[in-house]
Design a protein around this motif. Sequence first.
Motif, mmCIF file in Angstrom:
data_model
loop_
_atom_site.group_PDB
_atom_site.id
_atom_site.type_symbol
_atom_site.label_atom_id
_atom_site.label_comp_id
_atom_site.label_asym_id
_atom_site.label_seq_id
_atom_site.Cartn_x
_atom_site.Cartn_y
_atom_site.Cartn_z
ATOM 1 N N ILE B 223 -3.787 6.910 7.761
ATOM 2 C CA ILE B 223 -5.049 6.563 7.106
ATOM 3 C C ILE B 223 -4.801 5.909 5.739
ATOM 4 O O ILE B 223 -5.428 4.907 5.405
ATOM 5 C CB ILE B 223 -5.954 7.814 6.980
ATOM 6 C CG1 ILE B 223 -6.383 8.268 8.392
ATOM 7 C CG2 ILE B 223 -7.168 7.518 6.094
ATOM 8 C CD1 ILE B 223 -7.181 9.547 8.434
ATOM 9 N N ILE B 224 -3.875 6.444 4.965
ATOM 10 C CA ILE B 224 -3.696 5.930 3.603
ATOM 11 C C ILE B 224 -2.692 4.770 3.569
ATOM 12 O O ILE B 224 -2.961 3.720 2.988
ATOM 13 C CB ILE B 224 -3.261 7.068 2.658
ATOM 14 C CG1 ILE B 224 -4.390 8.112 2.564
ATOM 15 C CG2 ILE B 224 -2.918 6.514 1.276
ATOM 16 C CD1 ILE B 224 -4.061 9.333 1.732
ATOM 17 N N THR B 225 -1.547 4.941 4.211
ATOM 18 C CA THR B 225 -0.504 3.914 4.099
ATOM 19 C C THR B 225 -0.720 2.754 5.077
ATOM 20 O O THR B 225 -0.609 1.593 4.693
ATOM 21 C CB THR B 225 0.886 4.539 4.355
ATOM 22 O OG1 THR B 225 1.050 5.624 3.453
ATOM 23 C CG2 THR B 225 1.984 3.529 4.113
ATOM 24 N N VAL B 226 -1.039 3.070 6.333
ATOM 25 C CA VAL B 226 -1.218 2.000 7.321
ATOM 26 C C VAL B 226 -2.606 1.367 7.193
ATOM 27 O O VAL B 226 -2.744 0.156 7.061
ATOM 28 C CB VAL B 226 -0.981 2.522 8.760
ATOM 29 C CG1 VAL B 226 -1.230 1.422 9.780
ATOM 30 C CG2 VAL B 226 0.448 3.065 8.888
ATOM 31 N N GLN B 227 -3.645 2.195 7.222
ATOM 32 C CA GLN B 227 -5.003 1.638 7.166
ATOM 33 C C GLN B 227 -5.461 1.333 5.744
ATOM 34 O O GLN B 227 -6.496 0.708 5.550
ATOM 35 C CB GLN B 227 -5.986 2.598 7.843
ATOM 36 C CG GLN B 227 -5.688 2.790 9.343
ATOM 37 C CD GLN B 227 -6.809 3.501 10.058
ATOM 38 O OE1 GLN B 227 -7.286 4.543 9.605
ATOM 39 N NE2 GLN B 227 -7.250 2.956 11.179
ATOM 40 N N GLN B 228 -4.690 1.807 4.773
ATOM 41 C CA GLN B 228 -4.958 1.523 3.369
ATOM 42 C C GLN B 228 -6.325 2.006 2.891
ATOM 43 O O GLN B 228 -7.051 1.318 2.189
ATOM 44 C CB GLN B 228 -4.758 0.031 3.079
ATOM 45 C CG GLN B 228 -3.379 -0.420 3.566
ATOM 46 C CD GLN B 228 -2.908 -1.716 2.958
ATOM 47 O OE1 GLN B 228 -3.695 -2.497 2.464
ATOM 48 N NE2 GLN B 228 -1.600 -1.931 2.992
ATOM 49 N N LYS B 229 -6.673 3.234 3.345
ATOM 50 C CA LYS B 229 -7.899 3.857 2.866
ATOM 51 C C LYS B 229 -7.549 4.781 1.690
ATOM 52 O O LYS B 229 -6.383 5.084 1.434
ATOM 53 C CB LYS B 229 -8.564 4.685 3.965
ATOM 54 C CG LYS B 229 -8.592 4.038 5.339
ATOM 55 C CD LYS B 229 -9.363 2.747 5.375
ATOM 56 C CE LYS B 229 -10.843 2.981 5.408
ATOM 57 N NZ LYS B 229 -11.526 1.662 5.629
ATOM 58 N N SER B 230 -8.587 5.281 1.057
ATOM 59 C CA SER B 230 -8.380 6.179 -0.080
ATOM 60 C C SER B 230 -8.099 7.600 0.390
ATOM 61 O O SER B 230 -8.322 7.944 1.553
ATOM 62 C CB SER B 230 -9.643 6.195 -0.948
ATOM 63 O OG SER B 230 -10.703 6.786 -0.204
#
Lengths: 289, 304
Positions: B223-230
């Motif tokens: 979620i954070i590193t691949v999809q670049q969400k918070s």
Amino acid sequence: MLEGAKDPGLYDYAPYRGRKKIVWPEGKTCAVWVAPNLEYYEIDPPVHPKRKPWAKPHPDVVGYSHRDHSNRVSHWRMAEVMSRHGFPGSVSLSVALCQHHPKVVADGVARGWEFFSHGIYNTRYSYDMSEAQERSIIEDSIRTVQDATGQRIRGWLAPALTHTPRTLNLLAEYDFDYTCDLYHDDQVQAVKTATGDLVSIPYSLEVNDHYGFFVYNMSGREYADTLVRQFERLASEGGTVMCIPLHAYLIGQPHRIGPFEEALEHIAKDGRAWLARAGDIVDAWRAQV
Amino acid sequence: MTLDASYTEYPKRRHGYDHELYTWSAMHERKPVDWGAGRKVAIWLCVSLEWFPITPSDTPFRAPGHMQTAYPDYRHYTAREYGTRIGVYRLLDAFTKAGVTASFATNSANAERYPELVADIIAGGHEIIAHSTDMNGTIASGMAEGAEAALISTSLDALEKATGARPQGWASIARSQSWHTPDLLVEAGVKYCCDWVNDELPYRFNNGLINLPLNHELSDRQIITVQQKSADSYAESTRDAYDWLAKEAAQFGGRMLPMHITPYIIGLPYRIDAFEKLLGDLRARDDAWFATGGEIVDAWEKQP
């Protein structure tokens, strides 16, 4: 299609402005169909010279087991949410699922869903098939789905979206009614074939859950909001078709299914949506043009 | 060009799977799982404790998160080390504050290099899961069976030596296995692996190995590193998952929420608050059971 031509000659140009007004049953303005992809991906498929089935050497554990989640866990989660809000499914089916996991297929039959073919497996690609091979997958699809569901399939979504130049002609020859492989329109449209009548029904890449989560990197809530916006616009324009293409292993994950249910509830309660199956939409369009 | 005739032949088209690794069953049709004491959702915190050599290996593949620039890649080497120096201690403190225990999927190199860290993990009551040797220790088909067996035993032996107990669980790097892995794990005495993401409860392979599914999508890496969400988006998705699973548990029996986290990702100063708040919220649910992977597997095995 016109093989080798710059324009494949799939259809005539038809501008959105000035078209005959399409009205859906009971005066609804947007025909909404949900297309769950009920798929089987092989763990160790043969390698096609033009496309590698898995990114990793076989077994690609994450690739394979992620998709297997559909057939063990998330199909029923997704299907229940659809049934709860009155959405029938029009299934894009890897027909070998009828052999591997017949209970998944039977669940769709019990819910009154329509089935069309998505090839034998989603790990067998049609590029470069001989005519005999391509006829074999079409005939196999017709026979397999007839045996498993009692339905004569009317539609086709190419396995893993892989085609040959003759696919659409063969579909018309075998009396298919619709293809889900063309993305040029928000309405049902006639497709040119050398062999008979065929139409395209809007499927969708853009609001496909795979694009939502793996191309546009949306959260479950952002995807649900996307579906609502797509519906609001199409319903306000009228005479349109909205498809919600799904994969249970994506939309049926526990962090996504709740927001998705809220989106379905919103669309169902709006009053402008005709919740229909693909074949019903094609029939209603044909009756008006 | 045409395809070989065998391309449209399907020798494994049959009832059940096209392999012999495990058999099919639908989760909602299984006998409901009872975690006891009114607990509906087992929350499994699983921390990846990784050491990335600055000399990356591409055989059989380069691990996610590994070195990216030409040698020497100080940037990624040290940013990953931040996780085992700082980030993991933020997580250990957060677990203590919440009064929960976790599993640490640990490269055995960490046990050899940073014994004080492993001692702190054990002192906190947490579980060690074997997670290969270091982040060059990837597995995939094509690798020699003997080399894979050696990698597995090297990892288990080193972790046993450091902690006094042989890990019961195994997590492959990037969840990647070869055709040999399930049998090699059983031969090495491993009770469960965490690699196959096709289910949401433990299930047993045909060779006796248990698979404890560790959701790869509901992870800070995805979620954070691949999809670049918070971090807030990560927390929101995790809460949404919990809410759904608790609802489902009321009808179908105990459910499980795996939380796969990474010290160098979620343990950063600007993200850890969101994680601590999430942990506090979940801890406040009276139907949540925070358990290690081993405890969940044990409870599942004891079901009547």
